[in-house]
Design an enzyme around this catalytic site. Structure first.
Site, PDB file in Angstrom:
ATOM      1  CB  CYS A   2     -20.364 -10.589  57.007  1.00 48.90           C
ATOM      2  SG  CYS A   2     -18.692 -10.151  57.498  1.00 48.90           S
ATOM      3  NE  ARG A  27     -24.229 -10.353  52.463  1.00 47.79           N
ATOM      4  CZ  ARG A  27     -25.083  -9.425  52.069  1.00 47.79           C
ATOM      5  NH1 ARG A  27     -25.927  -9.692  51.111  1.00 47.79           N
ATOM      6  NH2 ARG A  27     -25.094  -8.243  52.622  1.00 47.79           N
ATOM      7  CD1 TRP A  74     -14.371 -10.215  52.043  1.00 50.12           C
ATOM      8  CD2 TRP A  74     -14.521  -8.278  53.150  1.00 50.12           C
ATOM      9  NE1 TRP A  74     -13.504  -9.338  51.457  1.00 50.12           N
ATOM     10  CE2 TRP A  74     -13.575  -8.134  52.115  1.00 50.12           C
ATOM     11  CE3 TRP A  74     -14.775  -7.188  53.975  1.00 50.12           C
ATOM     12  CZ2 TRP A  74     -12.891  -6.954  51.889  1.00 50.12           C
ATOM     13  CZ3 TRP A  74     -14.099  -6.012  53.750  1.00 50.12           C
ATOM     14  CH2 TRP A  74     -13.170  -5.900  52.711  1.00 50.12           C
ATOM     15  CG  ASN A  98     -23.308  -7.558  56.668  1.00 52.29           C
ATOM     16  OD1 ASN A  98     -22.184  -7.183  56.365  1.00 52.29           O
ATOM     17  ND2 ASN A  98     -24.365  -7.319  55.914  1.00 52.29           N
ATOM     18  N   GLY A  99     -21.345  -5.786  58.848  1.00 46.23           N
ATOM     19  CA  GLY A  99     -21.209  -4.333  58.928  1.00 46.23           C
ATOM     20  C   GLY A  99     -20.047  -3.952  59.828  1.00 46.23           C
ATOM     21  CD  GLU A 479     -15.057  -4.811  33.777  1.00 45.65           C
ATOM     22  OE1 GLU A 479     -14.774  -4.041  34.717  1.00 45.65           O
ATOM     23  OE2 GLU A 479     -15.641  -5.890  33.943  1.00 45.65           O
ATOM     24  CE  LYS A 483     -14.422  -8.323  35.891  1.00 42.01           C
ATOM     25  NZ  LYS A 483     -15.689  -7.689  36.086  1.00 42.01           N
ATOM     26  CD  GLU A 486     -12.806  -8.803  39.781  1.00 40.39           C
ATOM     27  OE1 GLU A 486     -13.485  -8.490  38.811  1.00 40.39           O
ATOM     28  OE2 GLU A 486     -13.196  -8.626  40.956  1.00 40.39           O
ATOM     29  CG  HIS A 502       1.329  11.877  27.992  1.00 38.75           C
ATOM     30  ND1 HIS A 502       1.995  12.985  27.523  1.00 38.75           N
ATOM     31  CD2 HIS A 502       0.312  11.650  27.126  1.00 38.75           C
ATOM     32  CE1 HIS A 502       1.387  13.424  26.430  1.00 38.75           C
ATOM     33  NE2 HIS A 502       0.363  12.631  26.170  1.00 38.75           N
ATOM     34  CE  LYS A 602     -21.653 -10.916  41.926  1.00 40.11           C
ATOM     35  NZ  LYS A 602     -20.833 -10.492  40.776  1.00 40.11           N
TER      36      LYS A 602
HETATM   37  C1  F6R Z   1     -15.548  -6.581  39.711  1.00 40.07           C
HETATM   38  C2  F6R Z   1     -16.708  -6.418  40.552  1.00 40.07           C
HETATM   39  C3  F6R Z   1     -16.758  -5.252  41.469  1.00 40.07           C
HETATM   40  C4  F6R Z   1     -18.190  -4.687  41.543  1.00 40.07           C
HETATM   41  C5  F6R Z   1     -18.258  -3.575  42.587  1.00 40.07           C
HETATM   42  C6  F6R Z   1     -19.629  -2.947  42.654  1.00 40.07           C
HETATM   43  O1  F6R Z   1     -15.669  -7.694  38.881  1.00 40.07           O
HETATM   44  O2  F6R Z   1     -17.601  -7.214  40.524  1.00 40.07           O
HETATM   45  O3  F6R Z   1     -15.855  -4.263  41.100  1.00 40.07           O
HETATM   46  O4  F6R Z   1     -18.550  -4.223  40.289  1.00 40.07           O
HETATM   47  O5  F6R Z   1     -17.941  -4.101  43.848  1.00 40.07           O
HETATM   48  O6  F6R Z   1     -20.601  -3.868  43.017  1.00 40.07           O
HETATM   49  P1  F6R Z   1     -22.122  -3.603  42.737  1.00 40.07           P
HETATM   50  O7  F6R Z   1     -22.312  -3.568  41.269  1.00 40.07           O
HETATM   51  O8  F6R Z   1     -22.839  -4.742  43.384  1.00 40.07           O
HETATM   52  O9  F6R Z   1     -22.451  -2.289  43.366  1.00 40.07           O
END
Ligand code: F6R
Length: 607
Positions: A2, A27, A74, A98-99, A479, A483, A486, A502, A602
């Site tokens: 948020c 956010r 969010w 926020n929180g 990763e 990617k 998501e 396995h 984010k």
């Molecule tokens: C995936 C992604 C998330 C962040 C994770 C940690 O593409 O962006 O998995 O890597 O939420 O976020 P930070 O790096 O801001 O602690």
């Protein structure tokens, strides 16, 4: 998560609030809303979905006033509906938050018993009702807020407006970040300084437990014990133009393409620009007395630490542990005064990572963070913070921050090797030279974008995709899968190549694409054997390798992607590029929202 923004301005405030929210939309984007005070009258507008819906609503139902608060949500408590959207209002009070207020259920019951009934499912409305009850009991806004804050458990950043009070805004922070900005006869509040960048660069960060009474003249800040507190004002460098896509269709495309440049900048910063490379890491980063590195992070940042584990152990011979932050505290990690705790976070605000940092703070030799936002809570609470210098990352899927995290971790591993006498000067110089080759190699990898788009058109038809890798390519497989899932919403998993037999090999049939990340390295032959096992079961293999690897093992695969040859130690940094482009182009083929994928945000500021 948020985002919140507040303005006591000298002009109509709605456009400023929307601009601030635009910068905070990373956010969360489940709903958005603003409230203003116009000639003493409090009113609000709220809309479900992205900010653009609120902007549309404001065209038809404008909101006048020079004082206002705004929120981009969010969802945590309650679905994304107008009723649950912020600002929440109770009588003369409007609140954005926020929180998470952890004790909101008990508070809600207590309020209901007094006849204060909640309309929404949120924990935030509880705060608004607590304030209303206090004010109904005769308290003035400041007293009501002081008393209300004492009742709240959990993490919050709050900003509050009061009807009839054109020149008053109260904000508070516990657990969630909050910045106060000062203008000329105007005052601002934002979840981060980025939101306030078009309005001011004079920023004061509230500290844990602080709350502030703000008028156009300034802010009176109190600490958790209600004592007057002085918090320094800093002038911060956040370019007002930083949320531009610069001609790219998506922030993610721009940020993928920026990698050679930001990596080169970070390399210059940390290794100098001369012909004789040297490690230029901050004083105080000393591994000579350290016997273990404990790395903690979430998501993509966590996969950066997975790769770094190989580097710390193989190059520096120092034991390295890795944990996802949400689990770390609960396994009772054994730490000592010779452990270095290393927290990696793009935003520097991830709640789990911050909580893990606080958990170890007094129990290790040093708390070091690797962050993209140097003013973030994680950076400020560390003994030492190393910036990754990736520049603002707006796309929700992390790309350039990941490669810059890898680079800084690589340099730290080299420093550990040097401090522990595990590396000769010549080998150190050769490794740094290898890293310095990466920007050029990344440019070459980026030139495959069109070919990757063709492959992605096929991947987009799949319902399940596997990524395989061995050694440091295993975390890259993880990763790659993260990617892809998501932003394209296709189910994907990353596996260590040798682990497939396995169990997961049962998934293989002609419809499951299997992406094999296999640079020519000492593990190449073993990875190829695992790839053959997939092909023997009609798996559809995309081999991502270099010319030598594709020549040796490409036969019979569905597709091949040929990257430049790279020092195997640093290959993960180069292989980040195809992994990101595969996800990006698959998402484009599927028509998903690349920069703001569903359900994500984010900055994850709730545990
Ligand atoms: C995936 C992604 C998330 C962040 C994770 C940690 O593409 O962006 O998995 O890597 O939420 O976020 P930070 O790096 O801001 O602690």
């Amino acid at each position: 998560m948020c985002g919140i923004v507040g303005v006591l301005g000298n002009h109509e405030v709605a456009p400023l609030l929307v601009e601030g929210l635009k910068r905070l939309e990373y956010r969360g984007y489940d709903s958005a809303g603003i409230a203003t005070i116009n000639n003493g009258v409090l009113d609000r507008r709220r809309a479900v979905g992205k900010l653009v819906n609120l902007s549309d609503l404001l065209v038809h139902e404008p909101l006048a006033g020079k004082s206002g608060i705004g929120h981009t949500r969010w969802a945590t408590h309650g679905a994304a509906t107008v009723l649950n959207a912020h600002p929440h209002r109770a009588g003369s009070v409007a609140v954005v938050h926020n929180g998470i207020i952890e004790n909101f259920r008990a508070l809600r019951e207590e309020l209901a018993a007094d006849g204060y009934i909640q309309e929404s499912e949120t924990d935030t409305e509880t705060v608004a009702l607590l304030l209303k009850r206090a004010m109904d009991g005769g308290s003035a806004p400041v007293e009501a807020t002081r008393a209300t804050l004492k009742r709240l458990d959990g993490a919050f950043a709050l900003c509050i407006l009061f009807e009839g009070e054109d020149d008053l805004m109260i904000c508070a922070r516990k657990g969630s970040p909050l910045a106060i900005g000062r203008g000329d006869g105007e005052m601002f509040v934002g979840s981060d300084a980025i939101a306030l960048a078009p309005m001011t660069d004079r920023i004061t960060y509230l500290e844990e437990g602080d709350w502030a009474v703000i008028t156009r003249k300034g802010a009176e800040i109190f600490d958790a014990e209600d004592r007057r507190a002085n918090r320094a004002e800093t002038v911060i460098q956040v370019g007002a133009t930083r949320v531009e896509k610069g001609g790219y269709k998506h922030f993610m495309a721009k940020e993928i393409a920026e990698q050679p440049v930001v990596l080169a900048d970070a390399l210059r910063h940390y290794t100098g620009s001369g012909a004789n490379p040297a490690l230029n890491l901050p004083e105080g980063l000393d591994f000579s007395q350290i016997d273990r590195v404990v790395m903690v992070a979430c998501g993509t940042a966590s996969y950066a630490t997975h790769v770094a584990k190989y580097w710390f152990e193989q190059i520096a011979g120092i034991p390295a542990e890795i944990d996802v932050a949400s689990e770390f505290r609960y396994r009772e990690p054994v730490l000592s005064d010779r452990s270095m705790a290393l927290f990696v976070s793009q935003s520097g605000e991830t709640a789990d990572t911050l909580a893990a940092l606080r958990h170890v703070k007094e129990r290790v030799a040093k708390v070091v963070s690797v962050v993209n936002v140097p003013t973030s809570s994680i950076a400020r609470e560390s003994d030492l913070a190393l910036p990754i210098l990736a520049g603002a990352e707006i796309g929700v899927a992390s790309t350039k921050a990941f490669s810059c995290q890898l680079l800084v971790l690589a340099l730290m591993a080299l420093k550990a090797a040097a401090d522990r006498g595990r590396i000769s000067a010549a080998d150190l110089a050769a490794h740094i030279a290898g890293l310095r080759n990466l920007p050029g190699l990344m440019n070459a990898a980026l030139s495959h974008s069109e070919q990757i788009a063709d492959i992605a058109n096929e991947l987009a038809k799949a319902t399940d995709i596997l990524f395989l890798g061995r050694g440091p390519m295993f975390p890259m497989a993880l990763e790659g899968a993260l990617k892809l899932k998501e932003i394209s919403y296709i189910h994907a998993e990353g596996y260590a190549s040798g682990e497939l037999k396995h169990g997961p090999i049962a998934l293989i049939d002609e419809k499951v694409p299997v992406i094999v990340l296999a640079p020519s390295d000492p593990l190449f032959d073993k990875t190829v054997s695992n790839m053959q096992e997939v092909m023997a079961r009609h798996g559809k293999v995309l081999l991502v390798s270099d010319a030598r690897g594709v020549h040796e093992a490409g036969e019979g695969t569905w597709a091949q992607l040929t990257l430049p040859e790279v020092d195997p130690v640093w290959a993960p940094i180069l292989y980040a590029v195809p992994v990101q482009l595969l996800a990006y182009h698959t998402a484009i083929a599927k028509g998903t929202d690349v920069d703001q994928p569903r359900n994500l945000a984010k900055s994850v500021t709730v545990e």
